[in-house]
Design an enzyme around this catalytic site. Structure first.
Site, PDB file in Angstrom:
ATOM      1  N   ARG A   1       0.847  -1.216   0.000  1.00 49.54           N
ATOM      2  CA  ARG A   1       0.000   0.000   0.000  1.00 49.54           C
ATOM      3  C   ARG A   1       0.882   1.266   0.000  1.00 49.54           C
ATOM      4  NH1 ARG A   1      -3.098  -3.596  -1.001  1.00 49.54           N
ATOM      5  NH2 ARG A   1      -4.528  -4.579   0.480  1.00 49.54           N
TER       6      ARG A   1
ATOM      7  N   GLU B   1     -14.095 -13.697   9.915  1.00 47.14           N
ATOM      8  CA  GLU B   1     -13.974 -13.189   8.540  1.00 47.14           C
ATOM      9  C   GLU B   1     -13.716 -14.313   7.535  1.00 47.14           C
ATOM     10  OE1 GLU B   1     -10.896 -10.254   7.861  1.00 47.14           O
ATOM     11  OE2 GLU B   1     -11.464 -10.005   5.774  1.00 47.14           O
TER      12      GLU B   1
ATOM     13  N   LYS C   1     -17.703 -10.791   9.336  1.00 38.38           N
ATOM     14  CA  LYS C   1     -17.071  -9.890   8.357  1.00 38.38           C
ATOM     15  C   LYS C   1     -16.948 -10.618   7.029  1.00 38.38           C
ATOM     16  CE  LYS C   1     -12.957  -7.125   7.399  1.00 38.38           C
ATOM     17  NZ  LYS C   1     -11.992  -6.182   7.955  1.00 38.38           N
TER      18      LYS C   1
ATOM     19  N   SER D   1     -13.949  -4.664   2.073  1.00 38.53           N
ATOM     20  CA  SER D   1     -14.131  -4.050   0.750  1.00 38.53           C
ATOM     21  C   SER D   1     -13.517  -4.895  -0.353  1.00 38.53           C
ATOM     22  CB  SER D   1     -13.608  -2.613   0.722  1.00 38.53           C
ATOM     23  OG  SER D   1     -12.240  -2.521   1.012  1.00 38.53           O
ATOM     24  N   GLY D   2     -12.481  -5.642  -0.066  1.00 39.26           N
ATOM     25  CA  GLY D   2     -12.034  -6.722  -0.948  1.00 39.26           C
ATOM     26  C   GLY D   2     -11.615  -6.348  -2.365  1.00 39.26           C
ATOM     27  N   GLY D   3     -11.198  -5.108  -2.580  1.00 38.76           N
ATOM     28  CA  GLY D   3     -10.761  -4.729  -3.925  1.00 38.76           C
ATOM     29  C   GLY D   3     -11.782  -3.908  -4.691  1.00 38.76           C
TER      30      GLY D   3
ATOM     31  N   ARG E   1      -8.931  -0.959   2.504  1.00 37.58           N
ATOM     32  CA  ARG E   1      -8.622  -0.124   1.347  1.00 37.58           C
ATOM     33  C   ARG E   1      -9.679   0.944   1.076  1.00 37.58           C
ATOM     34  NH1 ARG E   1      -7.464  -5.345  -2.210  1.00 37.58           N
ATOM     35  NH2 ARG E   1      -8.664  -6.159  -0.457  1.00 37.58           N
TER      36      ARG E   1
HETATM   37  P1  13P Z   1     -10.200  -4.589   2.646  1.00 32.91           P
HETATM   38  O1  13P Z   1     -11.408  -3.770   3.003  1.00 32.91           O
HETATM   39  O2  13P Z   1      -9.098  -3.777   2.047  1.00 32.91           O
HETATM   40  O3  13P Z   1     -10.556  -5.815   1.884  1.00 32.91           O
HETATM   41  O4  13P Z   1      -9.569  -5.081   4.023  1.00 32.91           O
HETATM   42  C1  13P Z   1     -10.394  -5.540   5.017  1.00 32.91           C
HETATM   43  C2  13P Z   1      -9.701  -6.549   5.829  1.00 32.91           C
HETATM   44  O5  13P Z   1      -9.542  -6.394   7.020  1.00 32.91           O
HETATM   45  C3  13P Z   1      -9.212  -7.769   5.174  1.00 32.91           C
HETATM   46  O6  13P Z   1      -8.843  -8.692   6.152  1.00 32.91           O
END
Ligand code: 13P
Length: 338
Positions: A34, A178, A220, A262-264, A293
């Protein structure tokens, strides 16, 4: 406080309409990636400077109820000598900690992965609590291909997530569970829905087996979208319809909060999709965000490693936090971006 009272108090503070979670728990390789994207070399001091900046953002607590930290950050202090977890707490933001040790290939399951870190977890949690952590996060990942995830991976990953959650609750630490179904690939939105349904229903089967208290955990998950290699984007209404259909089928109403990763997705997509899910009929859970992100990208771009950019970086973070807060209430619209 008893362990049960700790769990009750923490979940009550964390799950509220209008507030979500900031994921700032990137591992060293991930934060280096990042930082590299904005021309910053990752060092312990740069990570401390950047994460102090995030946590000191005035007003963050209006929109954010919890922050997930990386282990290193839990031991770091801001310039005024306070632990960063205390800085978060003083803003009304509950500090938490990523406790898994990362993922690796799952033996005898080509293409699948499994997450490690259960050994010694209870002892580690006691140390993290002394440094201020009140909740934990553990991430398992699932790849979608024609043959992945295998049933073996779905079952093994569910078992690991449930054992983690049970250990957390025994220590008075609220678990964020998650199961991330990755966006990578050329699958359809229907295939993503089927995989998410299979994965999450198996996770709840395992949580029940391990007697995890659903009322004091947070799920999550990913949103249900087409794979990112299809070049297609589903509309927010389609994402919302597919995602909610899956959750209504497999997530018990006893779970207080679902906080999406958010996953990309781009920051705007993640906000639009969350808003669409909160724009329809009433739901049994608080549907909110736990973005990494999608909350931090604009702030990282504004900061670019330069201390004097601090105010504009904090403004960028606060803007995304506020817009996502509105999205948890179904009150966001794209014209608020300008
Ligand atoms: P993102 O929202 O960037 O996917 O990250 C969330 C997260 O904690 C992934 O483990």
């Amino acid at each position: 406080m008893t362990t049960q009272e700790e769990l009750n108090a923490t979940i009550h503070e964390m799950v509220q309409p209008g507030r979500g979670i900031l994921a700032a728990d990137e591992s060293h390789p991930t934060i280096a990636k990042r930082f590299n994207a904005v021309g910053v070399e990752s060092s312990e001091e740069k990570r401390r400077e950047y994460r102090s900046l995030l946590l000191k953002t005035q007003g963050l607590g209006d929109y954010v109820s919890g922050v997930i930290l990386f282990e290193e950050t839990l031991g770091q202090k801001s310039d005024d000598g306070r632990l960063l977890s205390s800085v978060a707490a003083s803003q009304g933001v509950v500090p938490g900690i990523k406790v898994d040790k990362g993922k690796g290939p799952m033996v005898n399951a080509p293409g699948d992965e499994i997450t490690e870190g259960l050994d010694g977890l209870a002892n580690r949690l006691e140390q993290y609590k002394e440094l201020g952590a009140r909740f934990a996060k553990w991430r398992n990942v699932y790849h979608i291909t024609d043959i992945n995830p295998s049933q073996a991976a779905i079952e093994a990953n569910a078992e690991v997530l449930a054992r983690y959650a049970a250990i957390c609750q025994s220590c008075g630490v609220v678990p964020i569970v998650e199961p991330e179904v990755l966006i990578d690939g050329s699958h359809t939105i229907e295939r993503s829905a089927n995989v998410n349904e299979a994965v999450i229903s198996e996770v709840f089967r395992a949580l029940r087996r391990h007697r995890v208290e659903l009322e004091t955990m947070i799920l999550k998950p990913s949103m249900v979208t087409p794979g990112n290699a299809t070049g297609q984007k589903a509309s927010p209404e389609e994402v919302a319809a597919h995602t909610l259909r899956v959750f209504r089928r497999v997530v018990p109403a006893a779970v207080p909060g679902i906080n999406f990763l958010s996953g990309g997705q781009t920051p705007e997509e993640a906000t639009l999709n969350l808003n669409a899910m909160n724009s329809g009929t009433s739901l049994p859970w608080v549907l909110s965000f736990s973005y990494g992100r999608a909350l931090q990208e604009p702030a990282q771009q504004a900061w670019a490693g330069i201390s004097s950019n601090r105010d504009s970086a904090q403004d960028a973070l606060l803007k995304r936090a506020k817009l996502n807060s509105l999205a948890t209430l179904g009150r966001y619209s794209a014209d608020m971006e300008g």
